[in-house]
Design an enzyme around this catalytic site. Structure first.
Site, short mmCIF file in Angstrom:
data_model
loop_
_atom_site.label_atom_id
_atom_site.label_comp_id
_atom_site.label_asym_id
_atom_site.label_seq_id
_atom_site.Cartn_x
_atom_site.Cartn_y
_atom_site.Cartn_z
N CYS A 1 -3.00 7.56 -4.61
CA CYS A 1 -2.80 6.11 -4.55
C CYS A 1 -1.40 5.73 -5.05
O CYS A 1 -1.09 5.87 -6.24
CB CYS A 1 -3.86 5.36 -5.34
SG CYS A 1 -3.76 3.57 -5.15
N CYS B 1 0.86 -1.19 0.00
CA CYS B 1 0.00 0.00 0.00
C CYS B 1 0.89 1.23 0.00
O CYS B 1 1.65 1.45 0.95
CB CYS B 1 -0.93 0.00 1.22
SG CYS B 1 -2.02 1.44 1.30
#
Length: 333
Positions: A253, A90
């Protein structure tokens, strides 16, 4: 009956939440972080759902748990937890985790300004800039990213047939670019993108196979990346990344930016050394860069890096009490 206590440091990366579990995480078996991830999912997933979902979290909640590294070339290991599960990697979570771990003294780097993270997806190299007690910026060199497939087509509600490219940047992303039945993310509401994305993801997973050639546990498409023209004068592109059941990433992101760069590089639009500034749905920026060319099981790939910032918002001691009927959390559809 038991009350389980978790000490958390809360913050956000460019607008998207990060909850760092600094105390109370379970001991995990395994010789690699991928094996420890499997143990966590098998026996302790209630911790993830309890901390990420309502009433202690929310649809966009994302977090991490620190562990001793399983490999000698790393300073610390990270397990990523969020509403969609335990991601192998992530990007925004990494930036937030590193920022808060350094500022709170939870990690002591072997070399100041640098940190190697042991993640389920592999080694992630970190460089960070610190001003006194505060970390101002984190750049992560991600795992190799690559274009997996081009022009995959499925039916999307309301829009009709949609073609996507699928790229890997730590997770598999379906990238939706302007085409006959889709113009620009700005032409649709966030609620529309949230409504369409899980159907699109399900239909892609049913119709096509997604398998990382070197990591057998990474075997499904998890994210949808809707593209658009940038609004920020510095940005090259804009995106809205869907994850979980109904979440749009507030940051640009990190793994999604890595996947997007891999897609563009495979099509000759980026080369080693090029920068790619990615804008989020709320206008925050990640500064991406193609560090070098690479190869994954014979596939052309790139090694991308992503830079961004995070801020701590507070401390949080959270209880998961067995007497609570919602101890393991819930989500309202």
């Amino acid at each position: 009956m038991a009350r389980h206590s978790f000490f958390c440091v809360d913050g956000h990366t460019c607008g998207n939440p990060v909850r760092l579990v600094a105390g109370g995480g379970p001991n995990l078996n395994g010789s690699t972080m991928m094996e420890k991830r499997a143990h966590f999912l098998a026996e302790y997933d209630w911790i993830r759902t309890g901390l990420m979902f309502e009433p202690r979290g929310h649809d966009m909640m994302s977090g991490s748990i620190l562990y001793p590294p399983t490999r000698p070339d790393c300073d610390v290991a990270v397990l990523f937890i969020e509403t969609s599960g335990c991601l192998p990697m992530c990007g925004h979570g990494t930036i937030g985790t590193v920022t808060m771990a350094i500022e709170q003294g939870l990690v002591t780097p072997k070399t100041p300004g640098k940190l190697n993270l042991d993640t389920p997806a592999g080694l992630v190299a970190i460089e960070y800039e610190q001003d006194g007690q505060y970390v101002e910026r984190v750049r992560l060199t991600n795992v190799p990213a690559f274009l997996y497939a081009e022009g995959l087509e499925v039916e999307c509600p309301d829009l009709g047939p949609i073609k996507v490219d699928v790229a890997y940047g730590g997770n598999f992303y379906a990238i939706v670019e302007p085409q006959e039945n889709y113009t620009d993310m700005d032409d649709y509401s966030a609620l529309q993108l949230i409504a369409w994305s899980p159907v699109l993801r399900q239909r892609l997973n049913e119709k096509y196979k997604f398998q990382h050639p070197e990591l057998p546990d990474i075997n499904r498409l998890s994210h949808i990346l809707w593209t658009g023209k940038p609004k920020h004068p510095q940005a090259h592109a804009r995106n809205a990344v869907f994850y979980g059941d109904k979440a749009i990433d507030r940051s640009p992101c990190g793994t999604g930016t890595s996947a997007r760069m891999a897609q563009l590089a495979a099509k000759g639009k980026l080369k080693p050394g090029d920068e790619f500034i990615h804008e989020s749905i709320i206008g925050s920026l990640f500064h991406g860069r193609v560090e070098r060319a690479a190869e994954v099981a014979g596939r052309p790939a790139i090694v991308p890096s992503i830079a961004g910032w995070a801020r701590m918002t507070g401390y949080n001691t959270i209880f998961i009490d067995d007497r609570d009927p919602f101890a393991h959390g819930f989500s309202v559809a």
